[in-house]
Write a protein that holds these residues in place. Structure first.
Motif, PDB file in Angstrom:
ATOM      1  N   ASN A  68       0.851  -1.181   0.000  1.00 50.03           N
ATOM      2  CA  ASN A  68       0.000   0.000   0.000  1.00 50.03           C
ATOM      3  C   ASN A  68       0.890   1.236   0.000  1.00 50.03           C
ATOM      4  O   ASN A  68       1.631   1.461   0.965  1.00 50.03           O
ATOM      5  CB  ASN A  68      -0.906  -0.017   1.234  1.00 50.03           C
ATOM      6  CG  ASN A  68      -1.896   1.135   1.236  1.00 50.03           C
ATOM      7  OD1 ASN A  68      -1.769   2.101   0.480  1.00 50.03           O
ATOM      8  ND2 ASN A  68      -2.885   1.046   2.102  1.00 50.03           N
ATOM      9  N   PRO A  69       0.823   2.043  -1.056  1.00 48.93           N
ATOM     10  CA  PRO A  69       1.687   3.240  -1.093  1.00 48.93           C
ATOM     11  C   PRO A  69       1.419   4.212   0.046  1.00 48.93           C
ATOM     12  O   PRO A  69       2.322   4.915   0.480  1.00 48.93           O
ATOM     13  CB  PRO A  69       1.383   3.882  -2.456  1.00 48.93           C
ATOM     14  CG  PRO A  69       0.289   3.105  -3.059  1.00 48.93           C
ATOM     15  CD  PRO A  69       0.024   1.884  -2.252  1.00 48.93           C
ATOM     16  N   ASP A  70       0.184   4.244   0.538  1.00 50.75           N
ATOM     17  CA  ASP A  70      -0.127   5.143   1.661  1.00 50.75           C
ATOM     18  C   ASP A  70       0.700   4.789   2.890  1.00 50.75           C
ATOM     19  O   ASP A  70       1.144   5.674   3.626  1.00 50.75           O
ATOM     20  CB  ASP A  70      -1.621   5.088   2.004  1.00 50.75           C
ATOM     21  CG  ASP A  70      -2.497   5.674   0.898  1.00 50.75           C
ATOM     22  OD1 ASP A  70      -1.972   6.496   0.122  1.00 50.75           O
ATOM     23  OD2 ASP A  70      -3.676   5.312   0.817  1.00 50.75           O
ATOM     24  N   ASP A  71       0.903   3.490   3.131  1.00 45.57           N
ATOM     25  CA  ASP A  71       1.709   3.065   4.280  1.00 45.57           C
ATOM     26  C   ASP A  71       3.160   3.507   4.123  1.00 45.57           C
ATOM     27  O   ASP A  71       3.797   3.948   5.082  1.00 45.57           O
ATOM     28  CB  ASP A  71       1.656   1.544   4.452  1.00 45.57           C
ATOM     29  CG  ASP A  71       0.251   1.043   4.780  1.00 45.57           C
ATOM     30  OD1 ASP A  71      -0.568   1.848   5.269  1.00 45.57           O
ATOM     31  OD2 ASP A  71      -0.019  -0.152   4.531  1.00 45.57           O
ATOM     32  N   ILE A  72       3.682   3.389   2.904  1.00 44.36           N
ATOM     33  CA  ILE A  72       5.067   3.797   2.632  1.00 44.36           C
ATOM     34  C   ILE A  72       5.202   5.310   2.804  1.00 44.36           C
ATOM     35  O   ILE A  72       6.159   5.796   3.416  1.00 44.36           O
ATOM     36  CB  ILE A  72       5.501   3.368   1.212  1.00 44.36           C
ATOM     37  CG1 ILE A  72       5.363   1.850   1.022  1.00 44.36           C
ATOM     38  CG2 ILE A  72       6.906   3.841   0.905  1.00 44.36           C
ATOM     39  CD1 ILE A  72       6.214   1.014   1.947  1.00 44.36           C
TER      40      ILE A  72
ATOM     41  N   ALA B 209       5.203   6.280   6.416  1.00 40.20           N
ATOM     42  CA  ALA B 209       6.437   5.915   7.121  1.00 40.20           C
ATOM     43  C   ALA B 209       7.653   6.715   6.653  1.00 40.20           C
ATOM     44  O   ALA B 209       8.511   7.081   7.462  1.00 40.20           O
ATOM     45  CB  ALA B 209       6.709   4.426   6.952  1.00 40.20           C
ATOM     46  N   TYR B 210       7.754   6.977   5.341  1.00 43.23           N
ATOM     47  CA  TYR B 210       8.986   7.568   4.792  1.00 43.23           C
ATOM     48  C   TYR B 210       8.790   8.897   4.070  1.00 43.23           C
ATOM     49  O   TYR B 210       9.761   9.593   3.799  1.00 43.23           O
ATOM     50  CB  TYR B 210       9.640   6.586   3.809  1.00 43.23           C
ATOM     51  CG  TYR B 210       9.966   5.258   4.419  1.00 43.23           C
ATOM     52  CD1 TYR B 210      11.095   5.089   5.218  1.00 43.23           C
ATOM     53  CD2 TYR B 210       9.153   4.152   4.203  1.00 43.23           C
ATOM     54  CE1 TYR B 210      11.404   3.864   5.779  1.00 43.23           C
ATOM     55  CE2 TYR B 210       9.450   2.923   4.762  1.00 43.23           C
ATOM     56  CZ  TYR B 210      10.573   2.787   5.547  1.00 43.23           C
ATOM     57  OH  TYR B 210      10.868   1.575   6.107  1.00 43.23           O
ATOM     58  N   GLY B 211       7.563   9.226   3.684  1.00 44.18           N
ATOM     59  CA  GLY B 211       7.293  10.456   2.944  1.00 44.18           C
ATOM     60  C   GLY B 211       7.109  10.193   1.459  1.00 44.18           C
ATOM     61  O   GLY B 211       7.589   9.193   0.914  1.00 44.18           O
TER      62      GLY B 211
ATOM     63  N   TRP C 169       9.550  -5.342  -5.526  1.00 43.54           N
ATOM     64  CA  TRP C 169       9.474  -4.329  -4.477  1.00 43.54           C
ATOM     65  C   TRP C 169      10.205  -4.848  -3.241  1.00 43.54           C
ATOM     66  O   TRP C 169      10.012  -5.977  -2.831  1.00 43.54           O
ATOM     67  CB  TRP C 169       8.026  -4.033  -4.128  1.00 43.54           C
ATOM     68  CG  TRP C 169       7.911  -2.995  -3.071  1.00 43.54           C
ATOM     69  CD1 TRP C 169       7.884  -3.192  -1.725  1.00 43.54           C
ATOM     70  CD2 TRP C 169       7.851  -1.590  -3.271  1.00 43.54           C
ATOM     71  NE1 TRP C 169       7.810  -1.998  -1.072  1.00 43.54           N
ATOM     72  CE2 TRP C 169       7.785  -0.992  -1.998  1.00 43.54           C
ATOM     73  CE3 TRP C 169       7.847  -0.780  -4.400  1.00 43.54           C
ATOM     74  CZ2 TRP C 169       7.714   0.376  -1.821  1.00 43.54           C
ATOM     75  CZ3 TRP C 169       7.776   0.584  -4.224  1.00 43.54           C
ATOM     76  CH2 TRP C 169       7.712   1.160  -2.948  1.00 43.54           C
ATOM     77  N   GLN C 170      11.069  -4.012  -2.660  1.00 39.76           N
ATOM     78  CA  GLN C 170      11.784  -4.378  -1.441  1.00 39.76           C
ATOM     79  C   GLN C 170      11.769  -3.175  -0.504  1.00 39.76           C
ATOM     80  O   GLN C 170      12.631  -2.297  -0.599  1.00 39.76           O
ATOM     81  CB  GLN C 170      13.217  -4.814  -1.766  1.00 39.76           C
ATOM     82  CG  GLN C 170      13.255  -6.060  -2.636  1.00 39.76           C
ATOM     83  CD  GLN C 170      14.649  -6.400  -3.108  1.00 39.76           C
ATOM     84  OE1 GLN C 170      15.438  -5.513  -3.429  1.00 39.76           O
ATOM     85  NE2 GLN C 170      14.939  -7.681  -3.161  1.00 39.76           N
ATOM     86  N   THR C 171      10.816  -3.154   0.398  1.00 38.01           N
ATOM     87  CA  THR C 171      10.613  -2.001   1.281  1.00 38.01           C
ATOM     88  C   THR C 171      11.870  -1.635   2.057  1.00 38.01           C
ATOM     89  O   THR C 171      12.166  -0.455   2.255  1.00 38.01           O
ATOM     90  CB  THR C 171       9.452  -2.268   2.257  1.00 38.01           C
ATOM     91  OG1 THR C 171       8.268  -2.559   1.494  1.00 38.01           O
ATOM     92  CG2 THR C 171       9.188  -1.073   3.149  1.00 38.01           C
TER      93      THR C 171
END
Length: 197
Positions: free
Chosen positions: A34-38, A41-43, A63-65
């Motif tokens: 979910n891009p909203d979570d990223i 967390a990071y902006g 994808w590797q968070t």
């Protein structure tokens, strides 16, 4: 409806971003990020930079968070450079060359949609600036201009910190001196009887 046979001159298909398990992202597999979570967390800038830094635009990539930390460190370095920048500090020859090479490389890469290598060039340039005892504000202003299309929030913030007039989005793209982009010294590794010299 348009004046040409095609509504646009160039079409680029972006590659698929896979889940962290290497499979196509899907809700049924449970590997959707979910891009909203990223962003929480990071902006948003970190999200944008990471997506562009993952690999070539048209390549399929996983994808590797955990790898977002690299672009976050880069953002922190740029912000730190803007805080350390000194207005009247002159550009030494090495910094002028690094700046012109970065402007040329990023300009060419953005035109070619090679965002990975454009970000890499900015990382190399920011590392050079970080190694300086006194950081010239003009050198960091150039970095802000180069960074602003890819990380607009950070670009605006650093531009304002450096005393830039108006929005960074309204500024002209920086130019470069071709003569300062040429290498004056080259170090080459040579093998003699199988040993590097």
């Amino acid at each position: 409806l348009v004046s040409t046979a095609e509504p646009f001159q160039r079409l680029v298909h972006q590659g698929m971003i896979l889940g962290s398990d290497g499979e196509k992202m899907s809700k049924s597999r449970g590997n959707v990020v979910n891009p909203d979570d990223i962003i929480d967390a990071y902006g948003a800038d970190a999200m944008r930079l990471y997506e562009m830094f993952m690999g070539p635009l048209e390549a399929v990539k996983p994808w590797q968070t955990e790898q977002i930390a690299g672009v976050v460190r880069f953002q922190t370095r740029v912000y730190s450079l803007a805080m350390r920048a000194v207005d009247d500090a002159p550009l030494d020859d090495a910094t002028a060359r690094a700046m012109n090479k970065a402007i040329k490389k990023v300009s060419e890469d953005v035109d070619a949609l090679s965002f990975t290598t454009a970000i890499s060039a900015m990382m190399v340039y920011s590392s050079h600036l970080q190694s300086l005892d006194v950081v010239p504000a003009d050198a960091v202003r150039a970095l802000s201009l180069l960074l602003s299309p890819l990380a607009p929030h950070l670009g605006e913030e650093t531009w304002a910190m450096l005393g830039g007039e108006g929005s960074v989005a309204r500024q002209a793209w920086p130019g470069y001196d071709e003569a300062l982009c040429e290498e004056t010294d080259v170090t080459m590794g040579v093998q003699v009887n199988g040993k590097v010299r």
